[in-house]
Design a protein around this motif. Structure first.
Motif, PDB file in Angstrom:
ATOM      1  N   SER A  44       0.663  -1.292  -0.351  1.00 60.37           N
ATOM      2  CA  SER A  44       0.369  -0.133   0.205  1.00 60.37           C
ATOM      3  C   SER A  44       0.915   1.269  -0.071  1.00 60.37           C
ATOM      4  N   VAL A 143      -5.686   0.966  -0.408  1.00 62.89           N
ATOM      5  CA  VAL A 143      -5.815   0.660  -1.823  1.00 62.89           C
ATOM      6  C   VAL A 143      -6.353  -0.462  -2.392  1.00 62.89           C
ATOM      7  N   GLU A 147      -4.572  -3.622  -7.284  1.00 62.89           N
ATOM      8  CA  GLU A 147      -3.485  -2.484  -7.258  1.00 62.89           C
ATOM      9  C   GLU A 147      -2.118  -3.127  -6.178  1.00 62.89           C
ATOM     10  N   ASP A 198      -5.740   8.233   0.298  1.00 65.93           N
ATOM     11  CA  ASP A 198      -5.959   7.199  -1.098  1.00 65.93           C
ATOM     12  C   ASP A 198      -4.379   6.746  -0.980  1.00 65.93           C
ATOM     13  N   GLY A 199      -4.905   5.646  -0.907  1.00 61.90           N
ATOM     14  CA  GLY A 199      -3.452   5.623  -1.196  1.00 61.90           C
ATOM     15  C   GLY A 199      -3.250   5.088  -3.564  1.00 61.90           C
ATOM     16  N   ALA A 200      -4.910   4.961  -4.178  1.00 59.08           N
ATOM     17  CA  ALA A 200      -4.316   4.837  -5.482  1.00 59.08           C
ATOM     18  C   ALA A 200      -3.554   6.280  -6.217  1.00 59.08           C
TER      19      ALA A 200
END
Length: 222
Positions: A44, A143, A147, A198-200
């Motif tokens: 993550s 996440v 991903e 927001d881990g994206a």
């Protein structure tokens, strides 16, 4: 302060530090550290964010995974047991992690310490709370599973880590959902602030978001 005179004498302080029934408080007095938790699934970005905490906010960082890998490399009596559990994607007992953590924390009295990857389940958290005290706050990097798997397999190309393979990664994700997510609920019940990110996003964007939403970090940014 047994006589309630507003002053803790040397004798009272020594008694507190040596009373086994008050270890939760006495160990914190002896070490003087304060903890924040860096949480998220495998891949993550906990390690990358922790590096930014060290560089930009002057926070001491300890990764449970790194401590375990160092223990394996040391060839200690625990090494083979830890190595086997990590290869199978299992969680190492909290007592082992806390013992290794305490050894490290004695080196940084008075510091705000970011703990990366621990606690991972409710039992871990309760053990940590009982032995080290309640953390000041937690950072959670959110996440998707897809991903995280992509990141782990990309990392496997260069990391050389025992647990960076597809089968172990899937087991780690399952363990994460089963055990780490309930820990977030336990933290909320304990009134520990949780800052969700927001881990994206890119690492720089995640850092910017953290500084914006987390006053304890914003106040330390240099």
């Amino acid at each position: 302060d047994r006589n309630r005179d507003g002053v803790i004498s040397l004798t009272e302080f020594i008694d507190l530090c040596t009373d086994p029934n008050k270890i939760k408080y006495s160990w914190r007095l002896r070490s003087g550290f304060r903890a924040c938790l860096v949480m998220g699934g495998p891949g993550s970005g906990k390690g990358v964010l922790s590096q930014k905490l060290v560089k930009h906010a002057g926070i001491t960082h300890y990764s449970s995974g790194e401590m375990l890998r160092e223990e394996i490399a040391s060839g200690s009596p625990l090494a083979k047991t830890i190595e086997s559990m990590m290869e199978q994607g299992q969680l190492v007992p909290s007592t082992t992690i806390i013992a290794l953590l305490k050894k490290q924390l004695r080196k940084v009295p008075g510091s705000l310490v970011a703990l990366d990857g621990f606690p991972r389940n409710v039992e871990n958290y309760r053990d940590f709370d009982a032995l080290c005290g309640t953390p000041e706050f937690a950072i959670y990097i959110d996440v998707s599973d897809e991903e995280m798997l992509c990141r782990i397999m990309k990392r496997a190309e260069t990391s050389g880590r025992l647990d960076d393979n597809i089968d172990t990664a899937k087991k780690r994700l399952q363990t994460f959902h089963e055990q780490t997510e309930p820990t977030l609920s336990q933290l909320e019940k304990s009134n520990v602030p949780i800052y969700r990110l927001d881990g994206a996003k890119s690492p720089d964007e995640i850092w910017k978001e953290l500084v914006e939403v987390c006053p304890p970090i914003r106040s330390r940014v240099r």
